[in-house]
Design an enzyme around this catalytic site. Sequence first.
Site, PDB file in Angstrom:
ATOM      1  CB  VAL A 167     -30.693  -5.020  44.902  1.00  0.00           C
ATOM      2  CG1 VAL A 167     -30.430  -5.892  43.689  1.00  0.00           C
ATOM      3  CG2 VAL A 167     -29.443  -4.940  45.763  1.00  0.00           C
ATOM      4  CB  ALA A 207     -36.636  -3.407  43.635  1.00  0.00           C
ATOM      5  CE  LYS A 208     -37.637  -8.093  50.112  1.00  0.00           C
ATOM      6  NZ  LYS A 208     -38.980  -8.523  49.720  1.00  0.00           N
ATOM      7  N   GLY A 209     -34.752  -3.561  49.270  1.00  0.00           N
ATOM      8  CA  GLY A 209     -33.806  -2.671  49.934  1.00  0.00           C
ATOM      9  C   GLY A 209     -33.612  -3.106  51.359  1.00  0.00           C
TER      10      GLY A 209
END
Length: 417
Positions: free
Chosen positions: A61, A106-108
């Site tokens: 995201v 962001a992050k995943g």
Amino acid sequence: MEWESPLYREALLQFERVAEIAGLDANIRERLRTPQRALVVTFPFRRDDYGSVDTVFGYRVQHLLTMGPTKGGIRFAADVNLGEVAALAMLMTWKCAIVGLPFGGAKGGVRVNPNELSRAEMQRLTRRYTMEIINFIGPDKDIPAPDLGTNEDVMAWIMDTYSTHVGHTEPAVVTGKPPAVGGSVARREATGRGLVSLLPSTAAHVGLPVEGATVAVQGFGNVGKYAALAATQLGCKVVAVSDITGAIHNDSGFDVEKLMSWTTENRGIKGFPDSDEIDPADLLTLDVDVLIPAAVGNVITEHNVDDIRAKVIMEGANGPISSAADQTLSEGGVFIVPDILANAGGVTVSYFEWVQDLQNYFWSESEIVGRLREIMNRAFQEVLETATTHGTDMRTAALIKGISRVTQAKLARGVYP
Ligand code: GLU
């Protein structure tokens, strides 16, 4: 809503509350509530017996594309979901803005329990996940890094998979890599060290002597370990530590270097000589000067908040205190250095790593540590000033600062077309 999850709801509530205090422009407010981009994938990976194939969910995201490329970790955890990753991506936006980095958040994540995977399975999973998100990431698009359940090895595999795919070595696509493949010295220690670099200013603010201050650290991973070490180097006494194998206590303070070697040899802190075993839940409620929750989110909630006795809490983990508990603690006079400030040392040295990779010019450890300390302490002072001006706690002040910086950029850029 697509992002519905307890953590996203909390992140949004927090954002709305601060937007109100900061008198945020209504259009910007609407724009910042949701991530700009989100990718959900499902993909298979082979287990070690070759015949079995597991299919898992993966996410990436990107909350905000205004400030530059997006930046944030990738977590491997059994309960990761889109809402959690979206909330953490939003928090990364504020974190980067607070310390002044040219990134959006962001992050995943991959929904898998990393403790149940062999190293070879981890590698296959990582490489396939990288392929699934490959068009979404890149040195000038989105730069992943380690987070819960991922480490330097995982970053090296992402870098290798990406590089193989684009046809040339591209170290700047991820940070938190081993130094041998373009990682930065002092990245591994950066979050813990950065956090503890704020301890002298924090202690001065609350009137606590640093020398001899008692510290409890929840989590002895990448963040907790180096925070504990840095705290002892400042003359504090680390009297309690926990990890997944249990919690230990010693009133006279641990020799953290010895504890680190013990942990490597024994795969955990359990059994460390000259220590009492305590219930891990009790670590949080010890009567210490400084508590550093550096493990997972949501560990201080309405269920244990009334038992917390620490004077200062410095958040190493992301979101360790629920918003209800946060309010109770602040009202009770506990000084909290919030995650988006306290643990920003990780992404700050990630920024240094990215810059070094882009320039193929590597800095010395003392340059990195010096610049890290300077950035962290400048951000701390600015947040403290904001807190004083607005009469708020540090978390609210940090958010005001982060959100205002992003707002300025958004207003300057305007709306296309
Ligand atoms: N995962 C870390 C964080 O939450 C580091 C992110 C990064 O270095 O990009 O801040």
